[in-house]
Design an enzyme around this catalytic site. Sequence first.
Site, PDB file in Angstrom:
ATOM      1  N   HIS A 144      13.618  27.682   0.927  1.00 58.97           N
ATOM      2  CA  HIS A 144      12.678  28.608   1.563  1.00 58.97           C
ATOM      3  C   HIS A 144      12.204  29.676   0.570  1.00 58.97           C
ATOM      4  CE1 HIS A 144      13.321  26.685   5.339  1.00 58.97           C
ATOM      5  NE2 HIS A 144      14.580  27.093   5.470  1.00 58.97           N
ATOM      6  N   ASP A 196       6.102  21.983   4.724  1.00 57.14           N
ATOM      7  CA  ASP A 196       7.271  21.197   5.121  1.00 57.14           C
ATOM      8  C   ASP A 196       8.077  20.745   3.912  1.00 57.14           C
ATOM      9  OD1 ASP A 196       8.974  20.029   6.895  1.00 57.14           O
ATOM     10  OD2 ASP A 196       7.633  18.424   7.516  1.00 57.14           O
ATOM     11  N   LEU A 241      -9.665  36.310  -0.587  1.00 54.31           N
ATOM     12  CA  LEU A 241      -9.217  35.223   0.286  1.00 54.31           C
ATOM     13  C   LEU A 241      -8.789  35.767   1.642  1.00 54.31           C
ATOM     14  CD1 LEU A 241      -8.320  32.139   0.455  1.00 54.31           C
ATOM     15  CD2 LEU A 241      -6.029  32.991  -0.119  1.00 54.31           C
TER      16      LEU A 241
END
Length: 244
Positions: free
Chosen positions: A38, A21, A132
């Site tokens: 972004h 956020d 990962l």
Amino acid sequence: MQENENSGNKKIPNHVAIILDGNGRWAKSKGMPRNYGHVQGAKTVEVICEEAYRMGIRYLTVYAFSTENWKRPKDEVDALMKLLRNYLKTCLKTAEKNRMCVRILGDKTGLDEDIRRRIDELEKATADNDGLHFQIALNYGGRDEIVRAVKELSRKVKNGELDAEQITEEAVSSILDTKGLPEPDLLIRTCNEQRISNFLLWQLAYTEFYFTPVAWPDFTKEELEKAIEAYNNRDRRYGLVKAD
């Protein structure tokens, strides 16, 4: 839920989920358009993926684009989709280098065909990687996920593939977008918002929450370490109430 320990006996969460956020607000504070935020936020994702794995985190799930995000202005949505297309290419290269296993959560049918094709290529190319486990929630909503699961279970019952009595928590979990994944140990939300915004509603039942005022583009390894330190200071009883 599993936890890992590093050399200092610090408990490292096995699975961390993050609500990314503050990209737009961060950009606005710098006099830049929202899309600039972004773009910088996407770069932060790459950094945190590497740092999380180095710390011993095995699963990382990020909330990138929600079902509600379609309500944003068209030019912003278009810019986000363009960024997504570019990011999927970058992610494939990063995954090859770091042996990262990438999986997309959400309703893929709501995305353009070329994006769905790139997602399919990315998931297939990284499926056997042992680094990962990185999940990206795209066109994702927790309620939508549960509704889709209920429809699928109803179809199975109707077709005689499943008895209603066989619908257990395990049965529901096995049909969600996150099937096969451990539930998150820690949820991080940036930019001082303190809500989960329709993210992983089923999966966060026993998850620890950590909220930080830091906007996502400014989130660093040090901020991740702060979140893990706070996590270590919690008395985790997995649903049990601690006696006075």
